[in-house]
Structures are given as C-alpha cells and as structure tokens.
Design an enzyme around this catalytic site. Sequence first.
Site, PDB file in Angstrom:
ATOM      1  N   THR A  86     -36.937 -26.973  37.942  1.00 31.85           N
ATOM      2  CA  THR A  86     -38.200 -25.780  38.406  1.00 31.85           C
ATOM      3  C   THR A  86     -38.301 -26.626  40.380  1.00 31.85           C
ATOM      4  O   THR A  86     -38.307 -27.405  40.556  1.00 31.85           O
ATOM      5  CB  THR A  86     -39.739 -26.394  37.499  1.00 31.85           C
ATOM      6  OG1 THR A  86     -39.504 -25.841  36.174  1.00 31.85           O
ATOM      7  CG2 THR A  86     -41.032 -25.365  38.130  1.00 31.85           C
TER       8      THR A  86
ATOM      9  N   ASP B 195     -45.255 -24.861  32.354  1.00 34.05           N
ATOM     10  CA  ASP B 195     -46.781 -25.259  32.882  1.00 34.05           C
ATOM     11  C   ASP B 195     -46.874 -24.517  34.146  1.00 34.05           C
ATOM     12  O   ASP B 195     -47.886 -24.786  34.969  1.00 34.05           O
ATOM     13  CB  ASP B 195     -46.319 -26.997  32.282  1.00 34.05           C
ATOM     14  CG  ASP B 195     -45.558 -26.977  33.843  1.00 34.05           C
ATOM     15  OD1 ASP B 195     -44.451 -26.531  33.079  1.00 34.05           O
ATOM     16  OD2 ASP B 195     -45.335 -27.716  34.459  1.00 34.05           O
TER      17      ASP B 195
ATOM     18  N   THR C 241     -42.533 -31.087  37.352  1.00 35.05           N
ATOM     19  CA  THR C 241     -41.310 -30.247  36.883  1.00 35.05           C
ATOM     20  C   THR C 241     -41.370 -31.180  35.387  1.00 35.05           C
ATOM     21  O   THR C 241     -41.467 -32.723  35.682  1.00 35.05           O
ATOM     22  CB  THR C 241     -40.527 -30.439  37.765  1.00 35.05           C
ATOM     23  OG1 THR C 241     -39.757 -30.101  37.142  1.00 35.05           O
ATOM     24  CG2 THR C 241     -39.611 -31.767  38.657  1.00 35.05           C
TER      25      THR C 241
HETATM   26  N1  GLY Z   1     -42.364 -26.896  33.889  1.00 34.58           N
HETATM   27  C1  GLY Z   1     -41.140 -25.420  33.496  1.00 34.58           C
HETATM   28  C2  GLY Z   1     -41.064 -25.202  32.632  1.00 34.58           C
HETATM   29  O1  GLY Z   1     -41.334 -26.266  31.073  1.00 34.58           O
HETATM   30  O2  GLY Z   1     -42.073 -24.262  32.102  1.00 34.58           O
END
Ligand code: GLY
Length: 307
Positions: free
Chosen positions: A169, A200, A219
């Site tokens: 991410t 998230d 992330t």
């Molecule tokens: N942090 C990215 C996700 O879990 O979608």
Amino acid sequence: MKAIIVHGGAGRVVKNIEETRKGIQIALFNGYKLLTSKNDAVMAVVEAVKTMEDNPIFNCGTGSTLNILGEAEMDASLMFISHIGEEPKFGAVAVIKSVKNPILIAQKILEETDHLLLAGEGALRFARKLGFEPYNPVTEERLKQLEEYKQKGDFGYFSKLSNYLRWETVGAVAIDDKGGIAVATSTGGILGKLPGRVGDTAIIGGGTYVSSFGGASATGHGEGIMKLLLTEYATNLMSGYPATYPFLGEHAPAFHGVYNPDLRWNTPLVAYFLPRLFHFHDSIGFQFCRRWVEGCLGSQTQILNPT
Ligand code: GLY
C-alpha cells in the site's frame, strides 16, 4: 515550511528493491515539485500517490494485488485540513475496479460530493460520469502471483498467508506553507482477498487521518489497522506526545507515515525530516507487521536533499 513524506508500503520487498526505491523517489519528487510550485499539500500528496499508482511495482492502481477471482478491487482515500483548527475533509473510494487512478476518484468524492466514501458499482458509476475512462489495472505479474498463491495457499483468508502477504500500500503526507496538512493512501489490498473486502485504506481513521496535530498514512494488515483506528490514534497521540511516542510503547503496534506538523518530532523509523531535507523509506514494519512478516521485511530510510 513545506515538507512531504512518501511511503511505498510494508509488504515484502524481496525482489526489485532498487526499482522500488526509485519508484518512491520519483513519487517523492513529483509531489515535492507541486508542493513547491503550488504550495498545496493536497496536490502534492495526490501527485505522489498517483505516480505510484502508475508504477506496477506498487500494490495500488496498475499492479494492484488481486482478489481470489483475479480482479483488482482498489481502495484509496484523501484527507486534509486547510489549517489548524479547521474541520478536516475526507474522501474515499472502495472496491473500485477498472479505473487507472483511484486516488483521483477519492479526490473527486472529497471535492464534489456530500459523501465521504463511495464503493463498488456506485463508485464506478460516479467515476465514469466524471469522465474516468475504463482501464484494466491487472498485470501479468499479479496474475502469476495469484496463480502461485492458489497453488500453494490454503485459503484461510489471511490466517495462513504469511508467505504471500504483500502490503505495498502506498501513501504520502505533506504540509504546506499555509498550514495545510494532507494525507493520501492507495492500495489493491491483500492478495487472495474475498471479493468485496474493504481494507483500512478506505476507512477514515484507519488507513488515513489528519487532525490539527498531524497526519498519518498506514500500511499493513488492514483488518488489524481498522480495529485500532490506527491513524486516528496516532495523530491524537501527537496532541500530547512527540510523534516518537507511539512507536516506543505498546500503544500502537502498526503504522507509519506519521509526523508532527511542528516538525520538531518524528518517528525513529519512519522518515523524519528537516526543512529541505527529505527522507523516505520503502518498506518498514513496526511491531504488528513484524509479527506477520518477521524476517522478510527490509527497512530502509534514505535522505534526499533536492537542493
Ligand atoms: N493496508 C491495506 C489493506 O489491508 O488493504
């Protein structure tokens, strides 16, 4: 005072480490260029994240990891505060397919709707209405990755995916001379996720948050981050503590991209910066992430001085 931090995620960067670094560097400079020419934190973070969405190395936009059906379902969000004490603004898109730059759609949701988050079909309809052309963000590399996962994975939906987790991410946090603070985050989510899963990144206070105290972009494993409302927690801690605090205790086990707008404090691992000095890292795992991917994370911080 102007500054920008860019992150390229906490996933496994075992291959292409130099290319990943370079990608972050380009994103950083693209964002920084706008920050200096336009003095606009929003433009800077959007440009930085868009640059990474266009680079298939990262898990966002083109090159997003795929869900179990082989589809790229992407999340992105943007939040900013024009100056301390103002009400922050937020816009996000979730599980959107067939577009090139989810962060631009999140920006439009922020600027042109009364909503905070649009998802799936509705988000796509909104994007098309605004002229975002159909685009296929699925790459051969990600299809191969999914195939490998399907052959070896046991479909525990995250419980046994440690060898496959890729959390690249991306995110950017910037402050401009007007006192504006902006955060942008974008992702393809987690390889092999169920269709319709929202991570998230699309959730206010989860992957993205701004307050008068600072901004944060997260992330890592989205389900864990969301439960903690990690970025909201991180920025709130900045009201009473230096930004180093959450990283030193047990309080906030996973986040990064945090900084304090007064620039006096920063995290020891995440890029801290001084005026006209820019630090970035391309893969950092904090306590929570480490539990999952111990031993496979790199942790690099570099200082760029564009002058
Ligand atoms: N942090 C990215 C996700 O879990 O979608």
